[in-house]
Design a protein around this motif. Structure first.
Motif, mmCIF file in Angstrom:
data_model
loop_
_atom_site.group_PDB
_atom_site.id
_atom_site.type_symbol
_atom_site.label_atom_id
_atom_site.label_comp_id
_atom_site.label_asym_id
_atom_site.label_seq_id
_atom_site.Cartn_x
_atom_site.Cartn_y
_atom_site.Cartn_z
ATOM 1 N N TYR A 115 18.296 16.691 4.080
ATOM 2 C CA TYR A 115 19.261 17.771 4.526
ATOM 3 C C TYR A 115 18.687 18.632 5.437
ATOM 4 N N LYS A 116 17.366 19.027 4.984
ATOM 5 C CA LYS A 116 16.718 19.909 5.507
ATOM 6 C C LYS A 116 15.708 19.422 6.730
ATOM 7 N N ASN A 117 15.677 17.886 6.869
ATOM 8 C CA ASN A 117 14.962 17.344 7.961
ATOM 9 C C ASN A 117 13.544 17.538 7.728
ATOM 10 N N GLN A 118 12.912 17.498 6.443
ATOM 11 C CA GLN A 118 11.427 17.590 6.009
ATOM 12 C C GLN A 118 10.871 16.378 6.071
ATOM 13 N N THR A 119 10.322 15.940 7.004
ATOM 14 C CA THR A 119 9.712 14.260 7.090
ATOM 15 C C THR A 119 8.939 14.128 6.169
ATOM 16 N N GLU A 120 8.013 14.800 5.929
ATOM 17 C CA GLU A 120 6.561 14.546 4.962
ATOM 18 C C GLU A 120 7.285 14.627 3.500
ATOM 19 N N ARG A 121 8.169 15.370 3.196
ATOM 20 C CA ARG A 121 8.837 15.341 1.779
ATOM 21 C C ARG A 121 9.691 14.095 1.807
ATOM 22 N N ILE A 122 10.370 13.902 2.802
ATOM 23 C CA ILE A 122 11.318 12.483 2.741
ATOM 24 C C ILE A 122 10.543 11.334 2.288
ATOM 25 N N LYS A 160 8.706 3.947 -8.719
ATOM 26 C CA LYS A 160 9.264 4.014 -9.852
ATOM 27 C C LYS A 160 10.485 3.388 -10.220
ATOM 28 N N TYR A 161 11.523 3.498 -9.148
ATOM 29 C CA TYR A 161 12.753 3.025 -9.460
ATOM 30 C C TYR A 161 13.351 2.283 -8.579
ATOM 31 N N PRO A 162 12.820 0.913 -8.430
ATOM 32 C CA PRO A 162 13.033 0.179 -6.928
ATOM 33 C C PRO A 162 14.650 -0.340 -7.341
ATOM 34 N N ASP A 163 15.492 -0.146 -8.358
ATOM 35 C CA ASP A 163 16.965 -0.599 -8.384
ATOM 36 C C ASP A 163 17.734 0.665 -7.859
ATOM 37 N N LEU A 164 17.227 1.793 -7.916
ATOM 38 C CA LEU A 164 17.805 2.732 -7.414
ATOM 39 C C LEU A 164 18.517 2.623 -5.796
ATOM 40 N N ILE A 165 19.782 2.614 -6.036
ATOM 41 C CA ILE A 165 20.412 2.550 -4.581
ATOM 42 C C ILE A 165 20.611 3.690 -3.759
ATOM 43 N N ILE A 166 20.145 3.932 -2.526
ATOM 44 C CA ILE A 166 20.277 4.772 -1.573
ATOM 45 C C ILE A 166 21.097 4.806 -0.476
ATOM 46 N N PRO A 167 22.037 5.562 -0.560
ATOM 47 C CA PRO A 167 23.268 5.364 0.478
ATOM 48 C C PRO A 167 22.730 5.302 2.014
ATOM 49 N N PHE A 168 23.449 4.458 2.611
ATOM 50 C CA PHE A 168 23.119 4.110 3.901
ATOM 51 C C PHE A 168 22.652 5.339 4.931
ATOM 52 N N ASP A 169 23.404 6.081 4.890
ATOM 53 C CA ASP A 169 23.150 7.273 5.828
ATOM 54 C C ASP A 169 21.763 8.011 5.291
ATOM 55 N N LYS A 170 21.306 7.864 4.173
ATOM 56 C CA LYS A 170 20.253 8.556 3.637
ATOM 57 C C LYS A 170 18.912 7.564 4.059
ATOM 58 N N ILE A 171 19.066 6.278 4.000
ATOM 59 C CA ILE A 171 18.109 5.411 4.098
ATOM 60 C C ILE A 171 17.663 5.247 5.744
ATOM 61 N N LYS A 229 17.842 7.878 7.419
ATOM 62 C CA LYS A 229 16.829 9.128 7.778
ATOM 63 C C LYS A 229 15.510 9.033 7.229
ATOM 64 N N VAL A 230 15.444 8.046 6.091
ATOM 65 C CA VAL A 230 13.927 7.722 5.803
ATOM 66 C C VAL A 230 13.255 6.749 6.634
ATOM 67 N N GLY A 231 14.053 5.965 7.297
ATOM 68 C CA GLY A 231 13.217 5.183 8.617
ATOM 69 C C GLY A 231 12.824 6.072 9.594
ATOM 70 N N GLN A 232 13.627 7.090 9.918
ATOM 71 C CA GLN A 232 13.523 7.904 11.032
ATOM 72 C C GLN A 232 12.309 8.755 10.593
ATOM 73 N N TYR A 249 9.721 0.196 10.593
ATOM 74 C CA TYR A 249 10.496 -1.300 10.479
ATOM 75 C C TYR A 249 10.961 -2.161 9.384
ATOM 76 N N LEU A 250 10.084 -1.768 8.290
ATOM 77 C CA LEU A 250 10.241 -2.510 7.050
ATOM 78 C C LEU A 250 11.527 -1.723 6.296
ATOM 79 N N VAL A 251 11.742 -0.458 6.557
ATOM 80 C CA VAL A 251 12.951 0.426 5.881
ATOM 81 C C VAL A 251 14.309 -0.167 6.636
ATOM 82 N N PHE A 252 14.122 -0.138 8.220
ATOM 83 C CA PHE A 252 15.299 -0.418 8.968
ATOM 84 C C PHE A 252 15.600 -1.999 8.473
ATOM 85 N N ARG A 253 14.668 -2.967 8.721
ATOM 86 C CA ARG A 253 14.763 -4.174 8.346
ATOM 87 C C ARG A 253 15.693 -4.646 7.048
ATOM 88 N N ALA A 254 14.997 -3.873 5.846
ATOM 89 C CA ALA A 254 15.699 -4.068 4.656
ATOM 90 C C ALA A 254 17.121 -3.566 4.751
#
Length: 176
Positions: A93-100, A110-121, A123-126, A138-143
């Motif tokens: 939300y705050k667009n804090q790249t390093e913290r994202i 720690k929690y690979p089964d946790l589902i992160i919503p599409f709009d959030k993931i 932002k992680v790739g970005q 690339y790996l985040v976007f590809r997955a």
């Protein structure tokens, strides 16, 4: 007071300062304020941070949840997961790249089964891209694309099962 059980502060024969682990315990008058700084408990930090998060008061939520993590105190595994998840959403939300990236890495490890919503993931790739971590981006976007494709292609399977093989073919052509 003379009629009460406890001695009055004016009683000269009573010492009101007690040694306690190298500190002094001082009894205050009824209306006197303490000079001690108030520190929230981990429970208070978690529940306040959660309530602020639920009401989209992200600054207050961030302050409480970050203080909880930075305290170094042991935290229940489920609580830790929720705190990091909320902090990831706040960082997005705050667009804090390093913290994202930091909070995503924790959740991914720690929690690979946790589902992160599409709009959030997305932002992680970005965020990875902004940090010049192009391979990770690339790996985040590809997955994300693969997961999205699998989900969408299941719709085609349902169309086929419902007796609409041509609808399935048309849907899949549009998907590709």
């Amino acid at each position: 007071s003379k009629s009460g059980i406890l001695p009055d502060k004016n009683d000269k024969h009573v010492n009101f300062e007690f040694p306690l682990f190298g500190k002094e315990l001082k009894i205050l008058d009824r209306n006197q304020k303490s000079s001690d700084e108030y520190k929230m408990t981990p429970d208070e930090q978690y529940f306040l941070g959660t309530k602020y998060f639920e009401t989209k008061s992200y600054e207050e939520s961030d302050a409480n949840l970050s203080a909880l993590l930075e305290s170094g105190l042991p935290i229940n595994n489920e609580v830790y997961k929720e705190v990091v998840r909320m902090l990831l959403h706040i960082a997005i939300y705050k667009n804090q790249t390093e913290r994202i990236v930091r909070y995503f890495e924790i959740l991914k490890e720690k929690y690979p089964d946790l589902i992160i919503p599409f709009d959030k993931i997305i932002k992680v790739g970005q965020a990875y891209k902004n940090l010049n971590e192009f391979e990770r981006a690339y790996l985040v976007f590809r997955a994300t694309i693969e997961a999205s494709f699998v989900k969408e292609s299941n719709v085609g399977g349902v169309l086929n099962q419902e007796g609409s093989p041509l609808g399935n073919v048309e849907f899949m052509k549009n998907l590709i």
